[in-house]
Design a protein around this motif. Sequence first.
Motif, PDB file in Angstrom:
ATOM      1  N   THR B  16       0.839  -1.193   0.000  1.00  0.00           N
ATOM      2  CA  THR B  16       0.000   0.000   0.000  1.00  0.00           C
ATOM      3  C   THR B  16       0.875   1.244   0.000  1.00  0.00           C
ATOM      4  O   THR B  16       2.081   1.165   0.174  1.00  0.00           O
ATOM      5  CB  THR B  16      -0.886   0.063   1.254  1.00  0.00           C
ATOM      6  N   ASN B  17       0.245   2.371  -0.155  1.00  0.00           N
ATOM      7  CA  ASN B  17       0.960   3.637  -0.050  1.00  0.00           C
ATOM      8  C   ASN B  17       1.164   3.972   1.418  1.00  0.00           C
ATOM      9  O   ASN B  17       0.464   3.454   2.278  1.00  0.00           O
ATOM     10  CB  ASN B  17       0.167   4.737  -0.728  1.00  0.00           C
ATOM     11  N   GLN B  18       2.120   4.838   1.670  1.00  0.00           N
ATOM     12  CA  GLN B  18       2.409   5.200   3.065  1.00  0.00           C
ATOM     13  C   GLN B  18       2.035   6.638   3.331  1.00  0.00           C
ATOM     14  O   GLN B  18       2.333   7.522   2.511  1.00  0.00           O
ATOM     15  CB  GLN B  18       3.906   5.037   3.320  1.00  0.00           C
ATOM     16  N   LEU B  19       1.429   6.865   4.489  1.00  0.00           N
ATOM     17  CA  LEU B  19       1.103   8.232   4.879  1.00  0.00           C
ATOM     18  C   LEU B  19       2.366   8.877   5.421  1.00  0.00           C
ATOM     19  O   LEU B  19       2.962   8.408   6.379  1.00  0.00           O
ATOM     20  CB  LEU B  19       0.007   8.207   5.956  1.00  0.00           C
ATOM     21  N   VAL B  20       2.780   9.949   4.765  1.00  0.00           N
ATOM     22  CA  VAL B  20       4.036  10.595   5.143  1.00  0.00           C
ATOM     23  C   VAL B  20       3.775  11.798   6.042  1.00  0.00           C
ATOM     24  O   VAL B  20       4.536  12.081   6.949  1.00  0.00           O
ATOM     25  CB  VAL B  20       4.800  11.025   3.866  1.00  0.00           C
ATOM     26  N   ASP B  21       2.675  12.510   5.755  1.00  0.00           N
ATOM     27  CA  ASP B  21       2.395  13.713   6.540  1.00  0.00           C
ATOM     28  C   ASP B  21       0.899  13.985   6.566  1.00  0.00           C
ATOM     29  O   ASP B  21       0.198  13.695   5.593  1.00  0.00           O
ATOM     30  CB  ASP B  21       3.137  14.909   5.940  1.00  0.00           C
ATOM     31  N   PHE B  22       0.440  14.520   7.674  1.00  0.00           N
ATOM     32  CA  PHE B  22      -0.972  14.858   7.826  1.00  0.00           C
ATOM     33  C   PHE B  22      -1.029  16.248   8.438  1.00  0.00           C
ATOM     34  O   PHE B  22      -0.760  16.421   9.615  1.00  0.00           O
ATOM     35  CB  PHE B  22      -1.620  13.819   8.758  1.00  0.00           C
TER      36      PHE B  22
END
Lengths: 199, 85
Positions: B16-22
């Motif tokens: 899956t894709n990775q959450l890098v920043d929110f």
Amino acid sequence: MLLDLSEEHKEHLAFLPRVNSSVVAEFGRIAVEFLRRGANPKIYEGAARKLNVSSETVQHGVEGLIYLLTESSKLMISELDFQDSVFVLGFSEELNKLLLQFYLDNRKEIRTILSELAPDLPSYHSLEWRLDVQLASRSLRQQIKPSVTIKLHLNQNGDRNTKVLQTDPATLMHLVQQLEQALEEMKTNHCRRVVRSIK
Amino acid sequence: MEGSNEPALDAKAKVTNQLVDFQWKLGMAVSSDSCRSLKYPYVAVMLKVADHSGQVKTKSFEMTIPQFQNFYRQFKEIAAIIETV
């Protein structure tokens, strides 16, 4: 300016004197219709059956005619130059006259169609804006930061797309000033002179 | 949000894709071209997501307060279930 017709092109057009002039007129009509709406290969098959030749021959004949018309219209060649260009094909006087008349009758419309083929940059359609005040963010609470959010609607090649942008009021003022300055340029003597000389 | 200290054997990074920043902000719309007098609060979220090749894409979206409350409820539920696992 004379048209320089390739050997292959001349071969394709060589079909035209083999049919009578009402058929050539019909091919001409099909050629312009294809320029307006796009090619329809079924038409070639129908005509090929009626004329008792291969549909490829009909296709080449019509395409040769299309190319002759678009090249002539593109370069806006004179009557005399058109006649001289077609002369090398060795057609009958009647056929030459028919082709010339067809060129002159349809030239304007063909040029309009060709002008639409120029590459299209996105162009302005409409704009929506919203004035916001940012009250807090992950990194800073208790703020009062005004900003302007703009949704720019653009047209390109018949499609619509949108771009959402955000800026602060000072930058927006600067943007407006730059645009006003660009408009002001049109009124300078230099621009006026250039526009007058093109007209 | 920093990348987690997970072992390199972590297979999910390839799947899956990775959450890098929110990043988020809370704003209030005050006026627009279609409505001159507004008092409309909203939450704007800007996500940075990295795909398996490392390319980072930004996606941003806005939520009304009710939409945000629904959003928040999802995470509360996820957190609650994790407790039971």
